[in-house]
Scaffold this active site. Structure first.
Site, short mmCIF file in Angstrom:
data_model
loop_
_atom_site.label_atom_id
_atom_site.label_comp_id
_atom_site.label_asym_id
_atom_site.label_seq_id
_atom_site.Cartn_x
_atom_site.Cartn_y
_atom_site.Cartn_z
N ASN A 134 0.87 -1.18 0.00
CA ASN A 134 0.00 0.00 0.00
C ASN A 134 0.91 1.23 0.00
O ASN A 134 1.44 1.61 1.04
CB ASN A 134 -0.88 -0.04 1.25
CG ASN A 134 -1.85 1.12 1.32
OD1 ASN A 134 -1.80 2.05 0.50
ND2 ASN A 134 -2.72 1.09 2.31
N ARG A 187 -2.56 -2.10 -3.45
CA ARG A 187 -3.77 -1.31 -3.24
C ARG A 187 -3.70 -0.11 -4.18
O ARG A 187 -2.70 0.60 -4.21
CB ARG A 187 -3.83 -0.83 -1.81
CG ARG A 187 -5.01 0.07 -1.59
CD ARG A 187 -4.95 0.78 -0.27
NE ARG A 187 -6.13 1.61 -0.14
CZ ARG A 187 -6.14 2.78 0.48
NH1 ARG A 187 -5.04 3.24 1.03
NH2 ARG A 187 -7.23 3.47 0.56
N HIS A 241 -13.11 2.95 0.18
CA HIS A 241 -13.12 1.91 1.22
C HIS A 241 -13.80 0.63 0.73
O HIS A 241 -14.26 -0.18 1.52
CB HIS A 241 -13.88 2.35 2.50
CG HIS A 241 -13.26 3.48 3.25
ND1 HIS A 241 -14.03 4.48 3.81
CD2 HIS A 241 -11.98 3.79 3.54
CE1 HIS A 241 -13.22 5.35 4.42
NE2 HIS A 241 -11.97 4.95 4.26
N HIS A 301 -17.79 1.84 7.91
CA HIS A 301 -16.33 1.91 8.05
C HIS A 301 -16.05 3.27 8.69
O HIS A 301 -16.18 4.31 8.05
CB HIS A 301 -15.66 1.79 6.68
CG HIS A 301 -14.17 1.89 6.72
ND1 HIS A 301 -13.33 0.83 6.42
CD2 HIS A 301 -13.34 2.92 7.05
CE1 HIS A 301 -12.08 1.21 6.55
NE2 HIS A 301 -12.06 2.47 6.92
N GLY A 316 -13.27 5.36 10.61
CA GLY A 316 -11.90 5.54 11.08
C GLY A 316 -11.56 7.01 10.98
O GLY A 316 -12.43 7.85 11.20
N ASN A 317 -10.33 7.30 10.61
CA ASN A 317 -9.99 8.69 10.34
C ASN A 317 -10.80 9.21 9.18
O ASN A 317 -11.31 10.32 9.20
CB ASN A 317 -8.51 8.76 10.00
CG ASN A 317 -7.81 9.65 10.95
OD1 ASN A 317 -8.38 10.64 11.41
ND2 ASN A 317 -6.58 9.32 11.25
N GLY A 318 -10.93 8.35 8.15
CA GLY A 318 -11.89 8.58 7.08
C GLY A 318 -13.05 7.62 7.32
O GLY A 318 -12.82 6.51 7.79
N ARG A 336 -12.01 15.76 7.74
CA ARG A 336 -12.73 16.10 6.49
C ARG A 336 -14.16 16.53 6.81
O ARG A 336 -14.79 15.97 7.72
CB ARG A 336 -12.76 14.89 5.55
CG ARG A 336 -11.42 14.63 4.89
CD ARG A 336 -11.44 13.35 4.09
NE ARG A 336 -10.53 12.38 4.64
CZ ARG A 336 -10.47 11.11 4.27
NH1 ARG A 336 -11.27 10.65 3.33
NH2 ARG A 336 -9.60 10.29 4.83
N ASP A 379 -8.95 12.80 16.84
CA ASP A 379 -8.96 11.45 17.41
C ASP A 379 -10.15 11.29 18.36
O ASP A 379 -10.30 12.08 19.30
CB ASP A 379 -7.63 11.20 18.14
CG ASP A 379 -7.48 9.73 18.50
OD1 ASP A 379 -8.37 9.18 19.19
OD2 ASP A 379 -6.48 9.14 18.08
N GLY A 398 -10.97 1.92 12.85
CA GLY A 398 -10.56 2.41 14.18
C GLY A 398 -11.69 2.75 15.13
O GLY A 398 -11.78 2.20 16.23
N GLU A 457 -14.46 -0.25 15.30
CA GLU A 457 -14.02 -1.45 16.03
C GLU A 457 -13.84 -1.18 17.52
O GLU A 457 -13.98 -2.09 18.34
CB GLU A 457 -12.69 -1.97 15.45
CG GLU A 457 -12.86 -2.59 14.08
CD GLU A 457 -11.54 -2.80 13.34
OE1 GLU A 457 -10.51 -3.00 14.00
OE2 GLU A 457 -11.55 -2.74 12.09
N ASN A 458 -13.48 0.07 17.87
CA ASN A 458 -13.14 0.36 19.27
C ASN A 458 -14.14 1.23 20.01
O ASN A 458 -14.16 1.21 21.24
CB ASN A 458 -11.78 1.08 19.32
CG ASN A 458 -10.68 0.21 18.78
OD1 ASN A 458 -10.40 -0.85 19.32
ND2 ASN A 458 -10.06 0.64 17.69
N GLU A 479 -8.16 -5.35 4.88
CA GLU A 479 -8.04 -5.05 3.44
C GLU A 479 -6.87 -5.82 2.82
O GLU A 479 -6.94 -6.25 1.67
CB GLU A 479 -7.87 -3.54 3.24
CG GLU A 479 -9.16 -2.78 3.51
CD GLU A 479 -8.97 -1.33 3.91
OE1 GLU A 479 -8.48 -1.09 5.04
OE2 GLU A 479 -9.28 -0.45 3.12
P1 AMP Z 1 -8.32 4.16 11.27
O1 AMP Z 1 -8.33 5.30 10.31
O2 AMP Z 1 -9.21 3.05 10.91
O3 AMP Z 1 -6.92 3.72 11.62
O4 AMP Z 1 -8.92 4.76 12.65
C1 AMP Z 1 -8.21 5.69 13.41
C2 AMP Z 1 -9.14 6.32 14.41
O5 AMP Z 1 -9.73 5.31 15.27
C3 AMP Z 1 -8.41 7.22 15.40
O6 AMP Z 1 -8.28 8.52 14.91
C4 AMP Z 1 -9.31 7.21 16.60
O7 AMP Z 1 -10.19 8.31 16.49
C5 AMP Z 1 -10.12 5.94 16.48
N1 AMP Z 1 -9.92 5.06 17.64
C6 AMP Z 1 -8.92 4.21 17.88
N2 AMP Z 1 -9.08 3.60 19.08
C7 AMP Z 1 -10.22 4.09 19.62
C8 AMP Z 1 -10.95 3.86 20.84
N3 AMP Z 1 -10.50 3.01 21.76
N4 AMP Z 1 -12.10 4.54 21.04
C9 AMP Z 1 -12.56 5.42 20.11
N5 AMP Z 1 -11.92 5.66 18.95
C10 AMP Z 1 -10.79 5.03 18.70
#
Ligand code: AMP
Length: 398
Positions: free
Chosen positions: A7, A92, A181, A209, A211-213, A242, A284, A332, A335-336, A385
Site C-alpha cells: 500500500n 492497493r 473503502h 467503516h 476511522g480517520n476517514g 474532512r 482522534d 478504528g 471497532e473500538n 483489506e
Molecule cells: P483508522 O483510520 O481506521 O486507523 O482509525 C483511526 C481512528 O480510530 C483514530 O483517529 C481514533 O479516532 C479511532 N480510535 C482508535 N481507538 C479508539 C478507541 N479506543 N475509542 C474510540 N476511537 C478510537
C-alpha cells in the site's frame, strides 16, 4: 503461495507478506519519510526474529521496496530465504474510475488505464503507480495485481451514483460518485454473511467503516447499491479532519470573504474540518470522548454530529434497500468506539435493534453485539483489506 501486499502512499509504503497456505501474516512493516530522509519499521511475525526499527536512507520508493525485500530475506530479520519465494505482489490502488469493477493483473494496458484515472485521485494514484513501478524495478517479472478501493462500488445504479448537474459532466468528464473503502466494505460484508451462516445473496447489509476517514455502504444481496463517499473521499459523514457533506455555496462564501483560492479552501475542508474543526480539540475520537467527559461542549457537539450523521445515513440506506438484516461496524472508531456504536444503534430501536451491552464492550474480534432477540443483527468485524488484496492476487495469478 506467498504474497506481498503493498500500500504505497506519497511518502510512505505499508506492506505485509502473507502465506496463503494458512492466510497468516509472516511479516509486516512500514517505510516512512520516503524522499525526505527515511525510516523503516519491519516486524517479522514468524520464526522469532527481532523487529527492525531504524532510520535508513530512502530517497525514492525503489529504495524503499529494495529495503523491504532486503529485510524480508535477511538472515537476521527475514521470514523467507530469497525473493524467489515471493510468488506475487498485490497493490492497493485508490481509484479505478469506471474502468475497473474488479481486481486485475497489472500489464502495460492496465498501467496506461491507471494513469488515465489519476486526475480523479491526484494525491493517491500517482503514489500507487510509483509503488508498482518501484516493485517492477526491484522484483522484475513477479506477477502483480491491482486491487481498487472504488471497484466494489461499481455496482451502484445510476440513480445512486449520478450528481444532479448537467449530464455532460458525467459523459465527458466522468463526474459521478465513485465511493471508497470498497475493499473494506467487501471484506466485512462477506465475513458478516459467514458469521450469520447465510449466503450474502440473501442479505441486506449496512457496513459502517469508521476511522480517520469514514464511509457507510449499503450492500443488497452482495452488491453495493449506495455509499456515502462521492467523487472524492471528502464527502458523506463528518470525519476526523474532512468536512463531509457541505453546501457548495459555503465554499463560495468563505473564499470570497477571506480571499482564499480553491487550494486553500480544499486544504481547510480536507485537513482542518470534520470533528477536529468543530471541536477545536482533536481528530482522534479518544481525545474527543475524554474532552467531552470533562465538559468540553464543542467536543461533545462534534461527537453528536458524527453519531447523528451516521444514523441518518444508515437510516437512508434502510430505506434504499427496503430493509436491513445486519449492520456492521469496522475500522478504528467502528471497532473500538463502543459509545459510537451504541449512539448509532439507539436510532434503530423502532426496527428492533437491541445491543448486548457486554458484547458491545469487547474489542479486537469478530463479534455479534446485538442480543439474540434483536431483529436486526449488529456486528463488529475488524477489517482486513490486506487479506482481500492477497486473496484477489492469489485468485488472479493462480
Ligand atoms: P483508522 O483510520 O481506521 O486507523 O482509525 C483511526 C481512528 O480510530 C483514530 O483517529 C481514533 O479516532 C479511532 N480510535 C482508535 N481507538 C479508539 C478507541 N479506543 N475509542 C474510540 N476511537 C478510537
Amino acid at each position: 503461495m506467498k504474497i506481498l501486499v503493498i500500500n504505497a502512499g506519497s511518502s510512505s509504503l505499508k506492506y505485509q507478506l502473507i502465506d496463503m497456505e494458512n492466510e497468516k501474516v509472516m511479516a509486516k512493516g512500514l517505510c516512512e519519510r520516503i524522499g525526505i530522509d527515511g525510516h523503516l519499521k519491519h516486524s517479522p511475525l514468524v520464526g522469532g526474529k527481532p523487529v527492525f526499527d531504524e532510520d535508513i536512507s530512502l530517497p525514492t520508493h525503489s529504495e524503499a521496496i529494495a529495503a523491504v525485500i532486503d529485510k524480508l530475506t535477511s538472515p537476521e530479520y527475514g521470514v523467507v530465504t530469497s525473493m524467489k519465494e515471493i510468488d506475487a505482489v498485490g497493490h492497493r490502488v485508490v481509484h479505478g474510475g469506471e474502468k475497473f469493477a474488479c481486481s486485475v493483473k497489472i500489464d502495460d494496458e492496465v498501467m496506461a488505464a491507471l494513469e488515465e484515472c489519476t486526475p480523479f485521485a491526484p494525491l493517491h494514484n500517482p503514489a500507487n503507480i510509483t509503488g508498482i513501478n518501484a516493485c517492477k524495478a526491484v522484483m522484475g517479472d513477479v506477477p502483480m495485481v491491482a486491487v481498487f478501493d472504488t471497484a466494489f462500488h461499481q455496482t451502484m445504479p445510476g440513480k445512486a451514483y449520478m450528481y444532479a448537474i448537467p449530464y455532460e459532466y458525467y459523459k465527458n468528464d466522468g463526474i459521478r460518485r465513485y465511493g471508497f473503502h470498497g475493499t473494506s466494505h467487501r471484506y466485512v460484508s462477506s465475513r458478516c454473511a459467514e458469521l450469520m451462516g447465510r449466503p450474502i445473496e440473501e442479505l441486506k447489509i449496512i457496513s459502517c467503516h469508521m476511522g480517520n476517514g469514514s464511509s457507510i455502504c449499503a450492500i443488497d444481496h452482495g452488491k453495493c447499491v449506495d455509499t456515502s463517499m462521492g467523487f472524492t473521499p471528502l464527502v458523506g459523514l463528518p470525519m476526523g479532519t474532512r468536512c463531509g457533506d457541505l453546501d457548495a455555496g459555503v465554499i463560495q462564501f468563505i473564499m470570497n470573504k477571506y480571499g482564499m483560492n480553491i487550494d486553500e479552501m480544499l486544504n481547510i475542508l480536507n485537513k482542518k474540518s470534520g470533528v477536529l474543526g468543530v471541536s477545536g480539540v482533536s481528530s482522534d475520537f479518544r481525545d474527543l470522548e475524554k474532552a467531552a467527559e470533562e465538559g468540553n461542549e464543542r467536543a461533545a457537539l462534534a461527537l453528536e454530529m458524527f453519531h447523528y450523521w451516521s444514523a441518518k445515513v444508515v437510516g437512508s440506506y434502510i430505506a434504499a434497500m427496503n430493509g436491513v438484516d445486519a449492520i456492521i461496524f469496522t475500522a478504528g472508531v467502528g471497532e473500538n468506539g463502543k459509545e459510537t456504536r451504541a449512539a448509532v444503534c439507539e436510532h434503530f430501536g423502532y426496527l428492533g435493534v437491541e445491543l448486548d451491552e457486554e458484547a458491545n464492550s469487547k474489542r479486537g474480534q469478530d463479534i455479534m453485539i446485538s442480543t439474540p432477540e434483536s431483529k436486526v443483527k449488529v456486528f463488529v468485524i475488524p477489517t482486513n483489506e490486506e487479506l482481500v488484496i492477497a486473496r484477489d492476487t492469489k485468485a488472479i495469478v493462480g
